[in-house]
Design a protein around this motif. Structure first.
Motif, short mmCIF file in Angstrom:
data_model
loop_
_atom_site.label_atom_id
_atom_site.label_comp_id
_atom_site.label_asym_id
_atom_site.label_seq_id
_atom_site.Cartn_x
_atom_site.Cartn_y
_atom_site.Cartn_z
N LYS A 63 0.83 -1.21 0.00
CA LYS A 63 0.00 0.00 0.00
C LYS A 63 0.86 1.26 0.00
N CYS A 64 0.24 2.35 -0.44
CA CYS A 64 0.95 3.62 -0.44
C CYS A 64 0.74 4.30 0.90
N LYS A 65 1.42 5.45 1.09
CA LYS A 65 1.29 6.12 2.39
C LYS A 65 0.04 7.00 2.46
N ASN A 66 -0.70 7.08 1.35
CA ASN A 66 -1.86 7.99 1.34
C ASN A 66 -3.19 7.33 1.68
N GLY A 67 -3.13 6.08 2.08
CA GLY A 67 -4.36 5.42 2.52
C GLY A 67 -5.27 4.96 1.38
N CYS A 68 -4.73 4.86 0.16
CA CYS A 68 -5.54 4.31 -0.94
C CYS A 68 -5.69 2.81 -0.74
N GLU A 69 -6.40 2.20 -1.66
CA GLU A 69 -6.66 0.77 -1.54
C GLU A 69 -5.36 -0.04 -1.60
N LYS B 25 3.74 1.25 -7.94
CA LYS B 25 3.28 2.63 -7.87
C LYS B 25 1.76 2.60 -7.72
N CYS B 26 1.26 3.28 -6.71
CA CYS B 26 -0.18 3.25 -6.42
C CYS B 26 -0.98 3.67 -7.65
N PRO B 27 -1.91 2.80 -8.14
CA PRO B 27 -2.70 3.16 -9.32
C PRO B 27 -3.64 4.33 -9.08
N GLN B 28 -3.88 4.65 -7.81
CA GLN B 28 -4.81 5.76 -7.52
C GLN B 28 -4.09 7.10 -7.40
N CYS B 29 -2.91 7.12 -6.73
CA CYS B 29 -2.25 8.40 -6.51
C CYS B 29 -0.81 8.45 -7.04
N GLY B 30 -0.27 7.33 -7.46
CA GLY B 30 1.07 7.33 -8.05
C GLY B 30 2.21 7.21 -7.05
ZN LIG Z 1 -2.22 5.87 -3.21
#
Ligand SMILES: [Zn+2]
Length: 184
Positions: free
Chosen positions: A119-125, A138-143
């Motif tokens: 997971k990313c540090k921004n709390g995305c899925e 790389k997070c598909p939601q926020c990169g």
């Molecule tokens: Zn993310």
């Protein structure tokens, strides 16, 4: 004969899910009166106003948690309702409710134990390893960069819940071992 512990947290949660805090208060009062309670008695004991009480009783009755007997007054067309707990039905409902949660928890536990998540540090899925790899971590939601997640705490909390439910199911099935008093 199984006795329901009315203060048991899982029983309380179940009643609250079905009929709210008022419902739980009604069930608590009913559990203490084997001869049943009328609307007026329940209202007096719980402090719930009669109109709210009726809605609560309907919800409990609809869920199968309580039953009533009604008696026509001699001098008018009014009926007096006396309410009772449906203890054996409550036990059946509790078993259904918690066996279902138990089986989904077991599936969840297996999933948590079998996969590694990122997971990313921004709390995305969060994503399982195979999928995170496809996205090059790389997070598909926020990169943002995705790092491996430590799910030990999650696993621990699932295991605790499983234990709690299993012991409750044993208790309401009358299978709980009698506590042996320790000799001091
Ligand atoms: Zn993310």
């Amino acid at each position: 004969m199984v006795t329901l512990r009315i203060n048991s947290p899982l029983l309380a949660d179940f009643i609250r899910e079905k009929a709210g805090e008022e419902g739980y208060n009604v069930v608590r009062v009913l559990s203490a009166c084997s001869r049943g309670c009328t609307d007026e008695e329940l209202s007096a004991e719980t402090g719930i106003k009669v109109n709210v009480l009726r809605a609560t009783l309907n919800r409990l009755h609809y869920s199968g948690i309580i039953r009533y007997s009604k008696e026509k007054a001699q001098t008018s067309n009014w009926y007096t309702y006396t309410w009772f707990l449906e203890k054996s039905r409550i036990i059946e409902l509790l078993k259904e409710r918690y066996e279902e949660e138990l089986s989904s928890l077991k599936e969840k536990l297996k999933y948590e134990q079998d996969y590694v998540f990122f997971k990313c540090k921004n709390g995305c899925e969060r994503l399982p390893f195979e999928l995170a790899l496809e996205y090059d971590f790389k997070c598909p939601q926020c990169g943002a960069v995705m790092l491996q997640e430590d799910n030990k705490a999650e696993i621990k909390s699932i295991k605790q819940r499983i234990k709690e439910i299993e012991s409750f199911l044993k208790e309401i099935s009358g299978k709980r071992n009698k506590r042996v008093k320790k000799a001091v």
